[in-house]
Write a protein that holds these residues in place. Structure first.
Motif, PDB file in Angstrom:
ATOM      1  N   THR A  12       0.874  -1.150   0.000  1.00 43.61           N
ATOM      2  CA  THR A  12       0.000   0.000   0.000  1.00 43.61           C
ATOM      3  C   THR A  12       0.924   1.216   0.000  1.00 43.61           C
ATOM      4  O   THR A  12       2.109   1.072  -0.315  1.00 43.61           O
ATOM      5  CB  THR A  12      -0.945  -0.043   1.222  1.00 43.61           C
ATOM      6  N   ILE A  13       0.396   2.384   0.313  1.00 39.91           N
ATOM      7  CA  ILE A  13       1.305   3.530   0.417  1.00 39.91           C
ATOM      8  C   ILE A  13       1.542   3.876   1.879  1.00 39.91           C
ATOM      9  O   ILE A  13       0.699   3.629   2.740  1.00 39.91           O
ATOM     10  CB  ILE A  13       0.756   4.782  -0.303  1.00 39.91           C
ATOM     11  N   GLN A  14       2.697   4.439   2.146  1.00 36.05           N
ATOM     12  CA  GLN A  14       2.973   5.052   3.438  1.00 36.05           C
ATOM     13  C   GLN A  14       2.160   6.337   3.476  1.00 36.05           C
ATOM     14  O   GLN A  14       2.308   7.185   2.596  1.00 36.05           O
ATOM     15  CB  GLN A  14       4.459   5.344   3.569  1.00 36.05           C
ATOM     16  N   GLY A  15       1.270   6.474   4.457  1.00 35.15           N
ATOM     17  CA  GLY A  15       0.357   7.606   4.466  1.00 35.15           C
ATOM     18  C   GLY A  15       0.886   8.853   5.127  1.00 35.15           C
ATOM     19  O   GLY A  15       0.212   9.891   5.100  1.00 35.15           O
ATOM     20  N   GLU A  16       2.069   8.792   5.724  1.00 38.54           N
ATOM     21  CA  GLU A  16       2.515   9.943   6.528  1.00 38.54           C
ATOM     22  C   GLU A  16       4.024  10.070   6.576  1.00 38.54           C
ATOM     23  O   GLU A  16       4.754   9.153   6.199  1.00 38.54           O
ATOM     24  CB  GLU A  16       1.950   9.819   7.948  1.00 38.54           C
ATOM     25  N   GLY A  17       4.472  11.238   7.018  1.00 42.38           N
ATOM     26  CA  GLY A  17       5.882  11.434   7.353  1.00 42.38           C
ATOM     27  C   GLY A  17       6.812  11.575   6.172  1.00 42.38           C
ATOM     28  O   GLY A  17       6.401  11.861   5.050  1.00 42.38           O
ATOM     29  N   MET A  18       8.099  11.362   6.431  1.00 39.14           N
ATOM     30  CA  MET A  18       9.177  11.713   5.507  1.00 39.14           C
ATOM     31  C   MET A  18       9.106  10.997   4.156  1.00 39.14           C
ATOM     32  O   MET A  18       9.605  11.516   3.168  1.00 39.14           O
ATOM     33  CB  MET A  18      10.545  11.472   6.144  1.00 39.14           C
ATOM     34  N   VAL A  19       8.556   9.789   4.111  1.00 37.86           N
ATOM     35  CA  VAL A  19       8.437   9.115   2.813  1.00 37.86           C
ATOM     36  C   VAL A  19       6.969   8.966   2.407  1.00 37.86           C
ATOM     37  O   VAL A  19       6.569   7.980   1.765  1.00 37.86           O
ATOM     38  CB  VAL A  19       9.181   7.761   2.755  1.00 37.86           C
ATOM     39  N   ILE A  20       6.169   9.936   2.764  1.00 34.25           N
ATOM     40  CA  ILE A  20       4.738   9.929   2.456  1.00 34.25           C
ATOM     41  C   ILE A  20       4.513   9.576   0.978  1.00 34.25           C
ATOM     42  O   ILE A  20       5.219  10.067   0.093  1.00 34.25           O
ATOM     43  CB  ILE A  20       4.098  11.294   2.814  1.00 34.25           C
ATOM     44  N   GLY A  21       3.582   8.683   0.746  1.00 34.05           N
ATOM     45  CA  GLY A  21       3.254   8.267  -0.610  1.00 34.05           C
ATOM     46  C   GLY A  21       4.030   7.056  -1.100  1.00 34.05           C
ATOM     47  O   GLY A  21       3.677   6.458  -2.120  1.00 34.05           O
ATOM     48  N   GLN A  22       5.112   6.688  -0.396  1.00 34.09           N
ATOM     49  CA  GLN A  22       5.979   5.576  -0.831  1.00 34.09           C
ATOM     50  C   GLN A  22       5.216   4.250  -0.858  1.00 34.09           C
ATOM     51  O   GLN A  22       4.544   3.901   0.101  1.00 34.09           O
ATOM     52  CB  GLN A  22       7.164   5.472   0.136  1.00 34.09           C
ATOM     53  N   LYS A  23       5.335   3.544  -1.946  1.00 33.57           N
ATOM     54  CA  LYS A  23       4.788   2.181  -2.019  1.00 33.57           C
ATOM     55  C   LYS A  23       5.561   1.287  -1.061  1.00 33.57           C
ATOM     56  O   LYS A  23       6.795   1.220  -1.126  1.00 33.57           O
ATOM     57  CB  LYS A  23       4.912   1.662  -3.449  1.00 33.57           C
ATOM     58  N   THR A  24       4.866   0.599  -0.187  1.00 37.63           N
ATOM     59  CA  THR A  24       5.559  -0.155   0.864  1.00 37.63           C
ATOM     60  C   THR A  24       4.703  -1.294   1.407  1.00 37.63           C
ATOM     61  O   THR A  24       3.478  -1.279   1.287  1.00 37.63           O
ATOM     62  CB  THR A  24       5.945   0.798   2.036  1.00 37.63           C
ATOM     63  N   MET A  25       5.374  -2.277   2.003  1.00 34.17           N
ATOM     64  CA  MET A  25       4.712  -3.293   2.843  1.00 34.17           C
ATOM     65  C   MET A  25       4.801  -2.812   4.294  1.00 34.17           C
ATOM     66  O   MET A  25       5.705  -2.049   4.643  1.00 34.17           O
ATOM     67  CB  MET A  25       5.429  -4.638   2.728  1.00 34.17           C
ATOM     68  N   PHE A  26       3.895  -3.268   5.127  1.00 32.77           N
ATOM     69  CA  PHE A  26       3.958  -2.947   6.553  1.00 32.77           C
ATOM     70  C   PHE A  26       4.119  -4.215   7.384  1.00 32.77           C
ATOM     71  O   PHE A  26       3.432  -5.215   7.155  1.00 32.77           O
ATOM     72  CB  PHE A  26       2.674  -2.244   7.018  1.00 32.77           C
ATOM     73  N   VAL A  27       5.034  -4.151   8.347  1.00 33.37           N
ATOM     74  CA  VAL A  27       5.105  -5.160   9.402  1.00 33.37           C
ATOM     75  C   VAL A  27       4.815  -4.424  10.704  1.00 33.37           C
ATOM     76  O   VAL A  27       5.568  -3.522  11.093  1.00 33.37           O
ATOM     77  CB  VAL A  27       6.513  -5.801   9.492  1.00 33.37           C
ATOM     78  N   ARG A  28       3.707  -4.753  11.348  1.00 32.02           N
ATOM     79  CA  ARG A  28       3.374  -4.064  12.582  1.00 32.02           C
ATOM     80  C   ARG A  28       3.685  -4.969  13.771  1.00 32.02           C
ATOM     81  O   ARG A  28       3.149  -6.065  13.878  1.00 32.02           O
ATOM     82  CB  ARG A  28       1.893  -3.683  12.600  1.00 32.02           C
TER      83      ARG A  28
END
Ligand code: SF4
Ligand code: SF4
Lengths: 235, 235
Positions: A12-28
């Motif tokens: 999905t995209i990173q929704g916030e901060g320094m790389v906002i908009g970046q296509k990324t996976m999330f590991v929470r």
């Protein structure tokens, strides 16, 4: 070394901060040493959901299972991922795969693997969170990460938080500084009202920032995923 | 040397691209060598509004008059600011004041002063614009700016534009790459409908991007000012 994982999702995209908009996976990851009043990920630490202890190979496999070949960037979020020593190995394994790694932490617990992370967002918590910043620890964080790709981000809910943000920006003037409007309705599923509230409050924060000489070099951002998807998780 | 200026406004935030959210002043220059079908600043070149020829001192004075001490970042936009030789002096004058300078251009006309600019966004125009990219010129641009803080941004309205965006990203793989959802209702003042359309279309672009392996390292962004203020100018 095992890491408690709450969810793996994306791309999905990173929704916030320094790389906002970046296509990324999330590991929470699970667990947090804080309990912010307005935490939007309280399920990571309040016991409502269980995490799964996974070793690095399992996490990498899960990332590939969920994201296929459709990613080259992984964001590790929490909770506070800095609770877990095992993340150092995970960062290295991601790098071996050719993936970049971003992380967000409040800066309360140092781990040497933090130096390996490609984009580090440190988000000290303002008064409205009811948390206290340990400035000795935060100073150490910033010092260690000098020369790395690091940024500071303060979530702002009210005037007092804005004053806190100014103080943080002044204390570390050379670190790229981000203001983020807080979401004060993390429970609602009325997306229309949420959206208009968030945009109004974002506008308020922009006005505060444009009026403030000490914020001349700040960046002011919303959470894009909340504008798009409200409080839905895993998107 | 004089520069045709359409408007000077701010401080506000940069709503798009590589420094999205940055507190900044705007200097919008007149004139463009393109005439994109969906241009959201066509008043800079279609004759509906007149520009004012200003020398650098006048522009600096105007910036200080409008923005006071409440800024340290200036964005030069257009039209195509690369039409004007005089901007080199303007960039130098801004630097002398301690201000950083960002610019956006489609990359069709080279100026040596481009090397002085702190953040350069090159936004080649996709098929829906009805413009043709001159790749010889674009190659030269990217080559000249290697090692500078430069990014590519492609505005996407449809599938064909997305294919064009992939081609651009592939041609310059080492340049940070941004996708931006196009605003296909630049005339409307029905902000509510505009907002929901823009968010739907933004979600479409995110889906295209997350599905596409060749876009693994892209960033996908909306125009924040349009989400906030619709098609209103000078905010
Ligand atoms: S530090 Fe982050 S995860 Fe922890 S309680 Fe605060 S907002 Fe929630
Ligand atoms: S290049 Fe930019 S200013 Fe020129 S016509 Fe196209 S969109 Fe408008």
């Amino acid at each position: 070394m095992k890491v408690p994982v709450m969810e793996v999702f994306g791309p999905t995209i990173q929704g916030e901060g320094m790389v906002i908009g970046q296509k990324t996976m999330f590991v929470r990851t699970g667990g947090c040493d804080y309990s912010c009043s307005w935490c939007d990920s309280s399920f990571t630490w309040d016991g409502t959901l269980r995490s799964q202890l996974m070793n690095v190979n399992e996490i990498i496999r899960k990332l590939e299972e969920v994201g296929g070949e459709r990613f080259s960037h992984v964001t590790i979020s929490g909770g506070n991922p800095a609770l877990h020593k095992g993340i150092g190995e995970l960062v290295e394994a991601c790098h071996q795969k050719g993936w970049k790694v971003a992380i967000e932490t409040q800066g309360s617990i140092w781990q040497n693997w933090m130096m390996l992370v490609d984009d580090v967002t440190i988000s000290p918590k303002p008064p409205s969170s009811n948390m206290e910043t340990d400035f000795e620890k935060l100073d150490y964080y910033i010092e260690q990460l000098t020369g790395h790709n690091v940024s500071l981000k303060v979530v702002v809910f009210n005037d007092q938080d804005f004053t806190y943000a100014k103080m943080i920006h002044k204390r570390y003037p050379s670190v790229p500084f981000f203001l983020q409007i807080g979401n004060n309705s993390v429970e609602t599923d009325d997306n229309e009202t949420l959206l208009s509230n968030l945009l109004n409050r974002y506008e308020w924060l922009i006005e505060k920032t444009t009026e403030s000489v000490s914020m001349n070099n700040a960046r002011v951002l919303p959470q894009l995923h909340t504008l798009l998807w409200g409080n839905k998780r895993g998107v």
